[in-house]
Motif scaffolding. Structure first.
Motif, PDB file in Angstrom:
ATOM      1  N   ILE A  51      -0.507  72.717-104.089  1.00  0.00           N
ATOM      2  CA  ILE A  51      -0.237  72.501-102.668  1.00  0.00           C
ATOM      3  C   ILE A  51      -1.201  71.449-102.112  1.00  0.00           C
ATOM      4  N   PRO A  52      -0.799  70.175-102.078  1.00  0.00           N
ATOM      5  CA  PRO A  52      -1.657  69.153-101.466  1.00  0.00           C
ATOM      6  C   PRO A  52      -1.642  69.268 -99.944  1.00  0.00           C
ATOM      7  N   THR A  53      -2.784  68.980 -99.340  1.00  0.00           N
ATOM      8  CA  THR A  53      -2.936  69.175 -97.894  1.00  0.00           C
ATOM      9  C   THR A  53      -3.245  67.883 -97.144  1.00  0.00           C
ATOM     10  N   ASP A  54      -3.087  66.732 -97.765  1.00  0.00           N
ATOM     11  CA  ASP A  54      -3.524  65.463 -97.170  1.00  0.00           C
ATOM     12  C   ASP A  54      -2.983  65.263 -95.752  1.00  0.00           C
ATOM     13  N   SER A  55      -1.690  65.456 -95.556  1.00  0.00           N
ATOM     14  CA  SER A  55      -1.087  65.218 -94.249  1.00  0.00           C
ATOM     15  C   SER A  55      -0.752  66.514 -93.521  1.00  0.00           C
ATOM     16  N   ALA A  56      -1.248  67.643 -94.024  1.00  0.00           N
ATOM     17  CA  ALA A  56      -0.954  68.936 -93.398  1.00  0.00           C
ATOM     18  C   ALA A  56      -1.677  69.061 -92.065  1.00  0.00           C
ATOM     19  N   THR A  57      -1.070  69.799 -91.149  1.00  0.00           N
ATOM     20  CA  THR A  57      -1.725  70.111 -89.885  1.00  0.00           C
ATOM     21  C   THR A  57      -2.780  71.189 -90.116  1.00  0.00           C
ATOM     22  N   PRO A  58      -3.701  71.371 -89.178  1.00  0.00           N
ATOM     23  CA  PRO A  58      -4.672  72.468 -89.323  1.00  0.00           C
ATOM     24  C   PRO A  58      -3.995  73.823 -89.509  1.00  0.00           C
TER      25      PRO A  58
ATOM     26  N   TYR B 243       7.544  72.340 -96.825  1.00  0.00           N
ATOM     27  CA  TYR B 243       7.946  71.761 -98.105  1.00  0.00           C
ATOM     28  C   TYR B 243       8.066  70.236 -98.010  1.00  0.00           C
ATOM     29  N   VAL B 244       8.548  69.735 -96.885  1.00  0.00           N
ATOM     30  CA  VAL B 244       8.643  68.281 -96.699  1.00  0.00           C
ATOM     31  C   VAL B 244       7.248  67.661 -96.772  1.00  0.00           C
ATOM     32  N   GLN B 245       6.279  68.282 -96.095  1.00  0.00           N
ATOM     33  CA  GLN B 245       4.914  67.754 -96.127  1.00  0.00           C
ATOM     34  C   GLN B 245       4.330  67.813 -97.543  1.00  0.00           C
ATOM     35  N   ILE B 246       4.522  68.938 -98.222  1.00  0.00           N
ATOM     36  CA  ILE B 246       3.968  69.096 -99.571  1.00  0.00           C
ATOM     37  C   ILE B 246       4.575  68.090-100.537  1.00  0.00           C
ATOM     38  N   LEU B 247       5.894  67.950-100.515  1.00  0.00           N
ATOM     39  CA  LEU B 247       6.556  67.012-101.427  1.00  0.00           C
ATOM     40  C   LEU B 247       6.147  65.577-101.127  1.00  0.00           C
ATOM     41  N   THR B 248       6.014  65.245 -99.852  1.00  0.00           N
ATOM     42  CA  THR B 248       5.626  63.883 -99.491  1.00  0.00           C
ATOM     43  C   THR B 248       4.224  63.572 -99.997  1.00  0.00           C
ATOM     44  N   ASP B 249       3.299  64.520 -99.824  1.00  0.00           N
ATOM     45  CA  ASP B 249       1.946  64.304-100.331  1.00  0.00           C
ATOM     46  C   ASP B 249       1.916  64.262-101.857  1.00  0.00           C
ATOM     47  N   MET B 250       2.728  65.091-102.494  1.00  0.00           N
ATOM     48  CA  MET B 250       2.789  65.056-103.960  1.00  0.00           C
ATOM     49  C   MET B 250       3.188  63.668-104.456  1.00  0.00           C
ATOM     50  N   ALA B 251       4.223  63.113-103.837  1.00  0.00           N
ATOM     51  CA  ALA B 251       4.773  61.850-104.328  1.00  0.00           C
ATOM     52  C   ALA B 251       3.935  60.645-103.935  1.00  0.00           C
ATOM     53  N   THR B 252       3.310  60.704-102.761  1.00  0.00           N
ATOM     54  CA  THR B 252       2.595  59.521-102.264  1.00  0.00           C
ATOM     55  C   THR B 252       1.102  59.561-102.529  1.00  0.00           C
ATOM     56  N   LYS B 253       0.549  60.754-102.774  1.00  0.00           N
ATOM     57  CA  LYS B 253      -0.894  60.875-102.958  1.00  0.00           C
ATOM     58  C   LYS B 253      -1.267  61.451-104.327  1.00  0.00           C
ATOM     59  N   LEU B 254      -0.784  62.686-104.594  1.00  0.00           N
ATOM     60  CA  LEU B 254      -1.219  63.376-105.805  1.00  0.00           C
ATOM     61  C   LEU B 254      -0.687  62.714-107.064  1.00  0.00           C
ATOM     62  N   GLY B 255       0.608  62.428-107.107  1.00  0.00           N
ATOM     63  CA  GLY B 255       1.178  61.796-108.291  1.00  0.00           C
ATOM     64  C   GLY B 255       0.452  60.521-108.682  1.00  0.00           C
ATOM     65  N   PRO B 256       0.312  59.563-107.758  1.00  0.00           N
ATOM     66  CA  PRO B 256      -0.425  58.352-108.104  1.00  0.00           C
ATOM     67  C   PRO B 256      -1.862  58.609-108.545  1.00  0.00           C
TER      68      PRO B 256
ATOM     69  N   THR C  81      -6.936  68.681-101.022  1.00  0.00           N
ATOM     70  CA  THR C  81      -6.503  67.293-100.933  1.00  0.00           C
ATOM     71  C   THR C  81      -6.063  66.816-102.313  1.00  0.00           C
ATOM     72  N   SER C  82      -5.311  65.744-102.335  1.00  0.00           N
ATOM     73  CA  SER C  82      -4.837  65.226-103.620  1.00  0.00           C
ATOM     74  C   SER C  82      -5.994  64.810-104.515  1.00  0.00           C
ATOM     75  N   GLU C  83      -7.053  64.282-103.925  1.00  0.00           N
ATOM     76  CA  GLU C  83      -8.220  63.920-104.716  1.00  0.00           C
ATOM     77  C   GLU C  83      -8.834  65.152-105.367  1.00  0.00           C
ATOM     78  N   GLU C  84      -8.955  66.237-104.606  1.00  0.00           N
ATOM     79  CA  GLU C  84      -9.505  67.475-105.146  1.00  0.00           C
ATOM     80  C   GLU C  84      -8.591  68.071-106.210  1.00  0.00           C
ATOM     81  N   LEU C  85      -7.284  68.056-105.948  1.00  0.00           N
ATOM     82  CA  LEU C  85      -6.336  68.619-106.902  1.00  0.00           C
ATOM     83  C   LEU C  85      -6.306  67.826-108.200  1.00  0.00           C
ATOM     84  N   ALA C  86      -6.357  66.506-108.101  1.00  0.00           N
ATOM     85  CA  ALA C  86      -6.342  65.675-109.309  1.00  0.00           C
ATOM     86  C   ALA C  86      -7.559  65.978-110.178  1.00  0.00           C
ATOM     87  N   GLU C  87      -8.709  66.177-109.540  1.00  0.00           N
ATOM     88  CA  GLU C  87      -9.916  66.497-110.301  1.00  0.00           C
ATOM     89  C   GLU C  87      -9.774  67.843-111.001  1.00  0.00           C
TER      90      GLU C  87
END
Length: 342
Positions: free
Chosen positions: A246-253, A321-334, A288-294
């Motif tokens: 679950i990436p949280t890069d663009s998630a709200t508080p 789910y829209v937020q999670i998938l968007t962060d997966m594709a734009t942040k975590l995947g890369p 965050t995607s950086e934390e998850l990638a590590e």
């Protein structure tokens, strides 16, 4: 020596497709919209779970047939169809039909074992043969043979005005190479490899040795290696890992708080094997995607694979789910070396 992480080659996601029983159409539409979003974001695959007598997708083949007509590129998978609920011949026909409709994009994942709560559903499911049904690997073997074109009948030819085939129709030649087995034990991993299937390993494995160790990643790694050791393709045999990520890069508080609470609620089950079958669960990964990638690069099993189908949490809303998938594709995947499909 630890293995070197491979760049992530294929990124997919998995959803259960929950719905409100008062409005089941909306829940199914949400699932289809997520598949369409996944294609736009460049995901390589979208997978659906199967749930019987629950408020989730009970007919993944029908849902993926609909998805096949709303997408053009993304691969469509089931993770997994429990074969105890299925007739292998009829399922082979359905799978081949959807594969033809999708132009070769179907990736059916299956598993074996008695249906959940079998003692409560056996009279409805198998009223005349409940005591004689075989829920072991032979059921998968029949499905494999039928999908791969082995005869289902001893008759072919013309009878009156009708023409009959001795094999499942339509026949989709590539489908037999895209069948997956979802397993959590060394025996299942070995069987899938010996029979030339692909292997799905999820966030649940069996802790088969009473004395431990209970390190989830190491147990999952042993499954991957057992599978490849018995597969004709060896180290090139396809394995997909399916952790809850679950990436949280663009998630709200508010979303971040909800995700953290969800993971914390499920954390106690990860410390030791659960139940008589000694199931061990992986912790849900939130950050965050950086934390998850590590964290993923430090995971022993992740370092052995180059494709994943990250699982979406069961109970979140469509906007989550829209937020999670968007962060997966734009942040975590890369961050994991993945490039979106065009």
């Amino acid at each position: 020596m630890p293995s070197v992480p491979r760049p992530l080659r294929k990124l997919g996601f998995l959803t259960i497709g929950l719905f409100d029983p008062a409005d089941p159409a909306r829940g199914h539409e949400s699932t289809l919209e997520l598949v369409e979003l996944g294609e736009r974001l460049g995901f390589d695959s979208a997978w659906v779970r199967q749930r019987h007598l629950q408020y989730g997708i009970s007919s993944p083949v029908a849902v993926l047939a609909a998805a096949s007509q709303r997408t053009r590129r993304i691969e469509l998978g089931t993770a997994v169809i429990p074969l105890g609920w299925e007739n292998p011949l009829r399922l082979a026909e359905d799978l081949a039909t959807v594969d033809v409709l999708s132009r070769g994009r179907l990736n059916p994942g299956v598993s074996v074992g008695p249906p959940m709560h079998y003692e409560r559903v056996r009279d409805a499911l198998y009223p005349d043969t409940a005591g004689a049904e075989d829920f072991g690997y032979a059921r998968v073997r029949r499905l494999l043979d039928l999908v791969r074109g082995e005869p289902a009948s001893d008759f072919s030819g013309t009878e009156g005005f009708e023409v009959f085939s001795d094999a499942v129709q339509p026949h989709s030649p590539g489908l037999g190479r895209r069948l997956w087995y979802g397993g959590g034990s060394l025996r299942s991993a070995r069987w899938a490899g010996e029979h030339g299937m692909n292997f799905l390993t999820s966030s649940v494995v069996k802790a088969e040795h009473p004395e431990g160790p209970y390190d989830f990643a190491e147990l999952q790694l042993s499954l991957v290696r057992e599978f490849r050791a018995h597969h004709p393709d060896g180290a090139a045999a396809r394995v997909s890992q399916g952790l809850v990520v679950i990436p949280t890069d663009s998630a709200t508080p508010a979303q971040r708080a909800k995700y953290a609470e969800y993971a914390a609620r499920r954390l106690p089950r990860t410390g030791a094997p659960q139940g008589p079958t000694r199931l061990l669960f992986a912790p849900d990964l939130v950050g965050t995607s950086e934390e998850l990638a590590e964290r993923l690069r430090a995971d022993a099993a992740f370092r052995e694979v180059d494709e994943v189908a990250f699982a979406l949490p069961f109970t979140f809303g469509h906007e989550d789910y829209v937020q999670i998938l968007t962060d997966m594709a734009t942040k975590l995947g890369p961050a994991l070396g993945w490039r979106p499909a065009g």
